[in-house]
Design an enzyme around this catalytic site. Structure first.
Site, mmCIF file in Angstrom:
data_model
loop_
_atom_site.group_PDB
_atom_site.id
_atom_site.type_symbol
_atom_site.label_atom_id
_atom_site.label_comp_id
_atom_site.label_asym_id
_atom_site.label_seq_id
_atom_site.Cartn_x
_atom_site.Cartn_y
_atom_site.Cartn_z
ATOM 1 N N LYS A 1 -15.052 12.147 -14.954
ATOM 2 C CA LYS A 1 -15.337 13.186 -16.009
ATOM 3 C C LYS A 1 -15.904 14.572 -15.421
ATOM 4 O O LYS A 1 -16.163 14.503 -14.137
ATOM 5 C CB LYS A 1 -15.936 12.701 -17.038
ATOM 6 C CG LYS A 1 -15.669 11.626 -17.981
ATOM 7 C CD LYS A 1 -14.290 11.912 -18.428
ATOM 8 C CE LYS A 1 -13.921 11.118 -19.738
ATOM 9 N NZ LYS A 1 -13.080 9.942 -19.105
HETATM 10 C C1 LIG Z 1 -10.657 10.341 -25.066
HETATM 11 C C2 LIG Z 1 -11.749 9.454 -24.335
HETATM 12 N N1 LIG Z 1 -12.715 8.964 -25.250
HETATM 13 C C3 LIG Z 1 -13.508 7.966 -25.132
HETATM 14 C C4 LIG Z 1 -13.566 7.664 -23.720
HETATM 15 C C5 LIG Z 1 -14.667 6.430 -23.319
HETATM 16 O O1 LIG Z 1 -15.246 7.118 -22.498
HETATM 17 P P1 LIG Z 1 -16.843 6.064 -21.638
HETATM 18 O O2 LIG Z 1 -16.063 5.340 -20.566
HETATM 19 O O3 LIG Z 1 -17.663 6.783 -21.299
HETATM 20 O O4 LIG Z 1 -17.003 4.820 -22.475
HETATM 21 C C6 LIG Z 1 -13.032 8.080 -22.818
HETATM 22 C C7 LIG Z 1 -12.825 7.554 -21.465
HETATM 23 O O5 LIG Z 1 -11.969 7.984 -20.667
HETATM 24 C C8 LIG Z 1 -11.681 9.213 -23.217
HETATM 25 O O6 LIG Z 1 -10.954 9.397 -22.148
#
Ligand SMILES: Cc1ncc(COP(=O)(O)O)c(C=O)c1O
Length: 386
Positions: free
Chosen positions: A184
């Site tokens: 990210k």
């Molecule tokens: C659109 C979206 N939402 C939620 C997430 C989940 O993030 P995390 O890995 O921090 O739980 C991601 C992860 O890539 C994502 O791309």
């Protein structure tokens, strides 16, 4: 052709992060503590939100957000089909049902017109995802939410720092969820942040993020804390560690610089690909600031003799790593078989999926790396143009 492989992503970590983590390791306090509080304060100030609650993933953030607005068994929550597993799976944690909605062709964000058609008497919330870092059409989404008395929980995993009509993402919907996963725009390895201006939601999410234990549970081993605590609800174990927050505090300081670098690289890609009819560069609405987490091209397959998958293979052969965001949820076996979704019900996402490729875009890339990506894309197009 380049001789070494260019990975799709490499995090931008330097001595500042390493020494910050080292200090925390030496401090004797590893789990949630002063670094997490510092990170939360700085993040809240950065986006301009009243509350920021650090958690160990965006998935956890989305779960806590849905819990805070009272999602329960039998409720429906509207989510885009073009997203990652996390956005929809958290709805099942609360025994509710995610209702998938198609996207708009240009931004690939959830389509407000189709949101309207998906609303039923059981709908409680909309979870827009700011795809790739381009904010959704929030005026329309807020208007629909107001008319139908729905909460808006933003999945801003891609959207730091982003603005919609000059308003920071993180201050628009009822609750906003960010991700600090390794790829990210800023990272803590794994991690997330929730922002809201609503005191009640903030308190509930803070309590639920650490076993449903009464306020300041993390202080129970400190001099100022007490061993005594009350369990108010059956909660979760979603707290961020101070080790991760030590990374986050340093990454946040660089967020604006990182963004400017990615914006410049996106501009270079746009410029280099402008004359290629075989692909479209990302659309950017004039009322938004794009976070440029991802740079997603869409192939114009009518002008190419190869498929998207072959295009990716050819780029890989040229030592360029890429990815695809995302395989729409309705095409996955679980969603297809459970809800009997058919591809034609989501024409935009289904067609986009055949055409999209995410190119590498990160601050560790040199201008030479970017030139290699540009030349590889131009070469694959030149060799396969109809
Ligand atoms: C659109 C979206 N939402 C939620 C997430 C989940 O993030 P995390 O890995 O921090 O739980 C991601 C992860 O890539 C994502 O791309």
């Amino acid at each position: 052709m380049r001789t070494d492989f260019l990975p799709f992503h490499v995090p931008d970590i330097d001595e500042a992060e390493i020494s910050s983590v080292e200090q925390t390791l030496r401090s004797g306090w590893l789990t949630t503590g002063p670094k997490v509080r510092e990170f939360e304060r700085q993040f809240a100030e950065f986006v301009g939100a009243r509350h920021a609650i650090a958690v160990n993933s965006c998935t956890a953030a989305l779960h806590l957000a849905l819990d805070a607005i009272g999602i329960k068994e039998g409720d429906e929550v509207i989510v885009p089909t073009l997203t990652f597993a996390a956005t929809a799976e958290v709805v099942f944690y609360l025994r509710a049902r995610p209702v998938l909605v198609d996207c708009c062709p240009r931004t690939l964000n959830i389509d407000p017109e189709r949101i309207k058609r998906a609303i039923t008497s059981r709908t409680r919330a909309i979870v827009p995802v700011h795809f790739a870092g381009h904010p959704c059409h929030m005026d329309a989404i807020r208007d629909i939410a107001r008319r139908h008395n729905l909460a808006v929980i933003e999945d801003a995993a891609h959207a730091l720092p982003a603005r919609y009509r000059n308003q920071m993402v993180g201050t628009i919907g009822d609750i906003t969820c960010f991700s600090f996963y390794a790829t990210k725009t800023i990272t803590t390895g794994e991690g997330g942040m929730i922002t809201t201006d609503n005191d009640e939601y903030a308190e509930r999410m803070r309590i639920m993020s650490l076993h449903g234990i009464s306020k300041d549970a993390w202080k129970r081993y400190t001099a100022e804390g007490s061993w005594r605590y009350d369990i108010l609800f059956p909660g979760y174990k979603y707290n961020l560690t101070d080790i991760a927050a030590a990374l986050g505090v340093e990454q946040l300081k660089k967020c604006v610089r990182f963004h400017e670098a990615r914006r410049q690289m996106a501009y270079e890609f746009n410029h280099a690909f402008a004359k290629l009819g075989a692909l479209s560069t990302p659309f950017v609405d004039e009322v938004v600031q794009h976070a440029w987490h991802l740079y997603v091209i869409q192939l114009n397959l009518a002008q190419l003799a190869i498929s998207r998958d072959r295009f990716i293979e050819d780029l890989k052969r040229a030592n360029i790593g890429t990815s695809v965001h995302f395989i729409p949820l309705h095409l996955h076996p679980f969603y297809r078989d459970t809800f009997h979704y058919e591809a034609h019900e989501f024409p935009c996402a289904t067609q986009a999926f055949e055409r999209i490729i995410s190119l590498p875009l990160y601050t560790r890339m040199t201008w030479r790396d970017q030139r290699d990506v540009i030349e590889a894309v131009q070469d694959v197009v030149a060799r396969n143009q109809r």
